[in-house]
Design an enzyme around this catalytic site. Sequence first.
Site, PDB file in Angstrom:
ATOM      1  N   LYS A  33      -4.936 -11.915   1.962  1.00 49.90           N
ATOM      2  CA  LYS A  33      -4.670 -10.991   3.095  1.00 49.90           C
ATOM      3  C   LYS A  33      -6.022 -10.950   3.426  1.00 49.90           C
ATOM      4  O   LYS A  33      -6.720 -10.345   2.485  1.00 49.90           O
ATOM      5  CB  LYS A  33      -4.451  -9.297   2.462  1.00 49.90           C
ATOM      6  CG  LYS A  33      -3.883  -8.255   3.386  1.00 49.90           C
ATOM      7  CD  LYS A  33      -3.140  -7.530   2.835  1.00 49.90           C
ATOM      8  CE  LYS A  33      -2.999  -6.416   3.731  1.00 49.90           C
ATOM      9  NZ  LYS A  33      -1.882  -5.016   3.434  1.00 49.90           N
TER      10      LYS A  33
ATOM     11  N   SER B 152      -9.381  -4.909   0.745  1.00 44.17           N
ATOM     12  CA  SER B 152      -9.318  -3.788   0.571  1.00 44.17           C
ATOM     13  C   SER B 152     -11.133  -2.988   1.044  1.00 44.17           C
ATOM     14  O   SER B 152     -11.741  -3.888  -0.320  1.00 44.17           O
ATOM     15  CB  SER B 152      -8.814  -3.145  -0.653  1.00 44.17           C
ATOM     16  OG  SER B 152      -8.592  -1.669  -0.715  1.00 44.17           O
TER      17      SER B 152
ATOM     18  N   LYS C  32       2.495   1.566  -4.576  1.00 42.01           N
ATOM     19  CA  LYS C  32       1.762   1.024  -4.929  1.00 42.01           C
ATOM     20  C   LYS C  32       2.298   0.471  -6.340  1.00 42.01           C
ATOM     21  O   LYS C  32       1.643  -0.552  -6.346  1.00 42.01           O
ATOM     22  CB  LYS C  32       0.632   1.768  -5.189  1.00 42.01           C
ATOM     23  CG  LYS C  32      -0.254   2.414  -3.995  1.00 42.01           C
ATOM     24  CD  LYS C  32      -1.490   2.520  -3.960  1.00 42.01           C
ATOM     25  CE  LYS C  32      -2.003   2.707  -2.478  1.00 42.01           C
ATOM     26  NZ  LYS C  32      -3.219   2.203  -2.277  1.00 42.01           N
TER      27      LYS C  32
ATOM     28  N   TYR D 164       3.260   0.399   8.254  1.00 47.60           N
ATOM     29  CA  TYR D 164       2.069   0.682   7.326  1.00 47.60           C
ATOM     30  C   TYR D 164       3.032   2.532   8.029  1.00 47.60           C
ATOM     31  O   TYR D 164       3.545   3.340   7.919  1.00 47.60           O
ATOM     32  CB  TYR D 164       2.119   0.356   6.599  1.00 47.60           C
ATOM     33  CG  TYR D 164       0.966   1.133   5.335  1.00 47.60           C
ATOM     34  CD1 TYR D 164       1.721   2.570   5.695  1.00 47.60           C
ATOM     35  CD2 TYR D 164       0.321   1.145   4.762  1.00 47.60           C
ATOM     36  CE1 TYR D 164       1.173   3.280   4.228  1.00 47.60           C
ATOM     37  CE2 TYR D 164      -0.037   1.411   3.432  1.00 47.60           C
ATOM     38  CZ  TYR D 164       0.731   3.281   3.656  1.00 47.60           C
ATOM     39  OH  TYR D 164      -0.049   3.585   2.549  1.00 47.60           O
TER      40      TYR D 164
ATOM     41  N   ASN E 184      -6.333  -5.724   6.743  1.00 47.80           N
ATOM     42  CA  ASN E 184      -6.474  -4.310   6.025  1.00 47.80           C
ATOM     43  C   ASN E 184      -6.659  -4.093   7.113  1.00 47.80           C
ATOM     44  O   ASN E 184      -6.520  -4.227   8.124  1.00 47.80           O
ATOM     45  CB  ASN E 184      -6.677  -5.198   4.844  1.00 47.80           C
ATOM     46  CG  ASN E 184      -6.396  -4.127   4.136  1.00 47.80           C
ATOM     47  OD1 ASN E 184      -6.380  -3.086   3.785  1.00 47.80           O
ATOM     48  ND2 ASN E 184      -6.193  -5.234   2.701  1.00 47.80           N
TER      49      ASN E 184
ATOM     50  N   GLY F  93       0.425  -1.567   0.592  1.00 44.68           N
ATOM     51  CA  GLY F  93      -0.222  -0.347   0.155  1.00 44.68           C
ATOM     52  C   GLY F  93       0.731   0.862  -0.199  1.00 44.68           C
ATOM     53  O   GLY F  93       0.569   2.415  -0.470  1.00 44.68           O
TER      54      GLY F  93
ATOM     55  N   ASN G  42      -7.884   5.925   4.401  1.00 42.51           N
ATOM     56  CA  ASN G  42      -7.592   6.226   2.696  1.00 42.51           C
ATOM     57  C   ASN G  42      -8.716   5.712   2.024  1.00 42.51           C
ATOM     58  O   ASN G  42      -9.144   4.651   3.050  1.00 42.51           O
ATOM     59  CB  ASN G  42      -6.537   5.798   2.143  1.00 42.51           C
ATOM     60  CG  ASN G  42      -5.981   3.833   2.237  1.00 42.51           C
ATOM     61  OD1 ASN G  42      -6.911   3.945   1.389  1.00 42.51           O
ATOM     62  ND2 ASN G  42      -6.038   3.452   3.711  1.00 42.51           N
ATOM     63  N   ARG G  43      -8.947   6.053   1.008  1.00 45.75           N
ATOM     64  CA  ARG G  43      -9.897   5.580  -0.190  1.00 45.75           C
ATOM     65  C   ARG G  43      -9.432   5.484  -1.544  1.00 45.75           C
ATOM     66  O   ARG G  43      -9.566   5.872  -1.876  1.00 45.75           O
ATOM     67  CB  ARG G  43     -10.830   6.417  -0.104  1.00 45.75           C
ATOM     68  CG  ARG G  43     -11.399   7.684   0.493  1.00 45.75           C
ATOM     69  CD  ARG G  43     -12.652   8.255  -0.092  1.00 45.75           C
ATOM     70  NE  ARG G  43     -13.011   9.589   0.441  1.00 45.75           N
ATOM     71  CZ  ARG G  43     -13.330  10.359   1.257  1.00 45.75           C
ATOM     72  NH1 ARG G  43     -13.561  10.011   1.996  1.00 45.75           N
ATOM     73  NH2 ARG G  43     -13.917  11.385   1.212  1.00 45.75           N
TER      74      ARG G  43
ATOM     75  N   GLY H 255      -7.874   2.993  -3.113  1.00 50.33           N
ATOM     76  CA  GLY H 255      -8.593   2.782  -4.711  1.00 50.33           C
ATOM     77  C   GLY H 255      -7.541   2.436  -5.337  1.00 50.33           C
ATOM     78  O   GLY H 255      -8.139   1.947  -6.559  1.00 50.33           O
ATOM     79  N   PHE H 256      -6.740   1.392  -4.796  1.00 50.16           N
ATOM     80  CA  PHE H 256      -5.830   0.496  -6.097  1.00 50.16           C
ATOM     81  C   PHE H 256      -5.161   1.270  -7.028  1.00 50.16           C
ATOM     82  O   PHE H 256      -5.034   0.501  -8.157  1.00 50.16           O
ATOM     83  CB  PHE H 256      -7.027  -0.399  -6.485  1.00 50.16           C
ATOM     84  CG  PHE H 256      -6.949  -1.897  -5.878  1.00 50.16           C
ATOM     85  CD1 PHE H 256      -6.300  -1.713  -4.182  1.00 50.16           C
ATOM     86  CD2 PHE H 256      -7.613  -3.162  -5.768  1.00 50.16           C
ATOM     87  CE1 PHE H 256      -6.418  -2.606  -3.474  1.00 50.16           C
ATOM     88  CE2 PHE H 256      -7.631  -3.726  -5.177  1.00 50.16           C
ATOM     89  CZ  PHE H 256      -7.527  -3.583  -3.647  1.00 50.16           C
TER      90      PHE H 256
ATOM     91  N   ASN I   3     -11.886  -0.379  -0.520  1.00 56.60           N
ATOM     92  CA  ASN I   3     -11.990   0.742  -0.922  1.00 56.60           C
ATOM     93  C   ASN I   3     -11.900   0.320  -2.469  1.00 56.60           C
ATOM     94  O   ASN I   3     -12.199   1.243  -3.626  1.00 56.60           O
ATOM     95  CB  ASN I   3     -11.207   2.065  -1.166  1.00 56.60           C
ATOM     96  CG  ASN I   3     -10.463   1.770   0.227  1.00 56.60           C
ATOM     97  OD1 ASN I   3     -11.354   2.986   0.430  1.00 56.60           O
ATOM     98  ND2 ASN I   3      -9.392   2.042   0.820  1.00 56.60           N
ATOM     99  N   THR I   4     -12.145  -0.513  -3.384  1.00 56.22           N
ATOM    100  CA  THR I   4     -12.852  -0.927  -4.234  1.00 56.22           C
ATOM    101  C   THR I   4     -14.213  -2.313  -4.134  1.00 56.22           C
ATOM    102  O   THR I   4     -14.292  -2.242  -3.090  1.00 56.22           O
ATOM    103  CB  THR I   4     -12.166  -2.302  -5.047  1.00 56.22           C
ATOM    104  OG1 THR I   4     -11.393  -1.553  -5.382  1.00 56.22           O
ATOM    105  CG2 THR I   4     -12.172  -3.054  -5.903  1.00 56.22           C
TER     106      THR I   4
ATOM    107  N   GLY J 185      -3.194   1.675  11.817  1.00 53.50           N
ATOM    108  CA  GLY J 185      -2.962   2.725  12.786  1.00 53.50           C
ATOM    109  C   GLY J 185      -3.071   1.965  13.882  1.00 53.50           C
ATOM    110  O   GLY J 185      -3.677   1.113  13.688  1.00 53.50           O
TER     111      GLY J 185
END
Length: 347
Positions: free
Chosen positions: A223, A181, A69, A324, A252, A66, A114-115, A117-118, A183-184, A274
């Site tokens: 994951k 994720s 990328k 991360y 994740n 992440g 975060n969003r 989105g790959f 965000n997809t 976090g």
Amino acid sequence: MSLIPYSLARSFLFKMDPEEAHELTIEGLARTQNTPLDHLYRQPFVAQAITLAGLQFPNRVGLAAGLDKNARCIDGLGAMGFGFVEVGTVTPKAQPGNPKPRMFRLPEAQALINRLGFNNDGLDAFIANVKRSKFRRQGRLLGLNIGKNAATPMENATDDYVIALAGVYPHADYVTVNISSPNTKNLRALQSDEALHGLLGALVARREELAAEHGRRVPMFLKIAPDLDENQVGVIAATLHKHGMDGVIATNTTLARDAVSGLPNAEEMGGLSGAPVFEGSNRVIRLLRAALGKDFPIIGVGGILSGHDAIAKIEAGADVVQIYTGLIYKGPALVTEVASALQQMKR
């Protein structure tokens, strides 16, 4: 060893928009890696070899996917003392990701939302960057993390993963299948019983073909999300065993907001990472260890901001850990702190 205290760099970066600060950092690492300037962030390497999934990890601390990328700064990140680095998520085709703004800091909670989105430059650019890196030739391990394009219908998601697997296979020490994720759209539906069975079945079959073609078997990890109940974790564990997967990465980002309620940006959509995800991640790790048995490889990630946090991940059942968001808040010295703490553990 860094000549500039990270607290000064962080003070500068935290005055910027989070995504702009991220891009500036990636650009800086990409430009300075493998040059004398990498002493600005280079850390001592703490060795602690451990064998998992047939791979010898040089130490027990890795970088989670992440952050890089597009695999632009593998060597720069490696200089920070990681035994293994995971880059991506990469999708077969380039895509811009979600509309901006799409990254938010919650400093009071040592967290990010975060969003993204790959967002990435696609498989071809990713592989070209991986091939330029020297990290693997230094005896470290490189994980390549794959996903689906946002525009690909869910009924065709497996096709994207199979394409990505074939692309990254020759260049990976291990491949991570990212189905977690938030965000997809609908991606986490792939964690359900039937969908996961179909996806892993197709990937394992393709992996056997690739192993014959390339003369080596590359381990595959899955994951998963922290937002799973005991029954869901049990189903995933059984499916991992059934298909002969080599390991699991837990976890994740989370959709839960209980730990940050009332803080600025807390209600932004996206995955929270976090410190607030620490306990949820550990809960899933404990459930996985109970369901998978003592020997199944688990990589623990989520909320590690100190050596003590990393030890707690191992005690929950992880074999090795990844960081991360902690790197953003604590800087490269966190890598040495975590590696040293784990080296001193009896386990």
